[in-house]
Design a protein around this motif. Structure first.
Motif: not given
Length: 345
Positions: A66-73
């Motif tokens: 499953r794809t995770i929300p991999a862009v973190l600011k």
């Protein structure tokens, strides 16, 4: 390390920018190019007729990562930094790509009130680095889901939700980019496979970053990704091959996982670990007979893997034919089935 580009060009209008369910009502309403590796012949059809090209007793293997929300600011010393996760190392460490100016080792990255990280060293290859987060395990994943966003490349002109970057059967979080070969499947389509006597199995390979920005690509010969093959899946693959059926991988990730776990006699072992296996035309396929995949960019090492199924010349001929006929590229695009008429001896 830059990838070697294959000799074709994708016109901008063939970059798929929207999920099909928002333009024509269904995920599976995409084109299907069927390619015979023996003759190089092509058939142009629709993906929602996929089962017409498969036989009872065939086994279709899916990657249910499953794809995770991999862009973190993050902020570091008052500066904005974008962090793109690439690969989980352990309970609180990840490899990641850092995008921003004047990134400093030894200075804390602040993601949220609950989450900070420090840069602990270099990753498996430049430009990746290792991050150690202040929380771990389930708590870390929960925070990533709370503050993160899905990776979106420059050909996508709108911010689609994380659900748009999932396959319908995805169940095990871990991929930073969607294992996109399975995106066009619907539950109705999966049921049509079952009704025809086509078997299905699942494994996990958690995808890493496929692009490092600024014309930088992963080194295909050293690109670690973690995988797991359950006992049931290994048994189904072995039984299918023993009975003369075809094993069809849904995506290059499935090929990589199965070929990492196969012995010299063609038997799959149930196992989990990290693979750096690089597959090209010199690699003898022992576990997989056919491949369903999307259309890949000229610089993508996925094309090297495709040459283990079909010679480069007919593959490039088919790709140029797809361009001429208006097939669409990338995760929201059309599909390519490379399938022999019968199982290899």
């Amino acid at each position: 390390m830059g990838a070697i580009a294959y000799p074709f060009h994708i016109p901008d209008e063939l970059n798929a920018t929207k999920p099909k369910e928002f333009t024509s009502g269904s995920r599976d309403d995409v084109k299907l190019l069927v390619l015979d590796p023996a003759s190089g012949g092509t058939i142009h059809d629709r993906f929602n007729r996929l089962e017409e090209f498969l036989l009872p007793g065939d086994l279709v293997v899916f990657n249910n990562s499953r794809t995770i929300p991999a862009v973190l600011k993050a902020k570091q010393s008052g500066r904005e930094i974008e962090v793109r996760l690439s690969r989980r190392i352990d309970e609180n460490q990840w490899e990641a790509l850092m995008l921003g100016e004047f990134i400093q080792t030894g200075h804390t990255l602040q993601f949220s009130e609950r989450l900070t990280a420090s840069i602990t060293g270099s990753g498996s290859e430049a430009p990746l680095c290792k991050l150690r987060f202040s929380i771990s395990g389930t708590a870390l994943m929960d925070e990533i889901y709370r503050i993160g966003e899905p990776i979106r490349y420059e050909y996508i002109d709108e911010e689609w939700s994380l659900d748009s970057y999932q396959t319908v059967y995805a169940s095990v979080p871990g991929s930073v980019e969607m294992p996109s070969a399975g995106r066009a499947f619907t539950w109705e389509g999966l049921n049509r496979l079952k009704a025809k006597g086509i078997n299905t199995a699942f494994l996990q390979l958690h995808t890493g970053l496929s692009y490092y920005e600024n014309d930088r690509w992963p080194n295909p010969k050293h690109h670690p990704e973690t995988y797991r093959i359950p006992e049931e899946t290994a048994a189904l693959v072995n039984r299918t091959r023993e009975s003369g059926g075809r094993v069809i991988a849904i995506g290059t990730t499935v090929v990589r996982a199965l070929e990492s776990a196969v012995d010299l006699n063609g038997r799959i072992r149930p196992e989990e670990g990290t693979t750096t296996l690089y597959i090209d035309k010199s690699h003898p396929l022992r576990a997989v007979d056919g491949l369903l995949t999307g259309f890949h960019e000229p610089e993508a090492s996925h094309l090297d893997m495709l040459t283990s199924f079909i010679d480069t010349a007919p593959l490039m001929k088919a790709y140029k034919e797809a361009i001429h006929k208006g097939y669409h590229w990338h995760e929201f695009g059309d599909m390519n089935l490379i399938l022999p008429n019968r199982c290899k001896p």
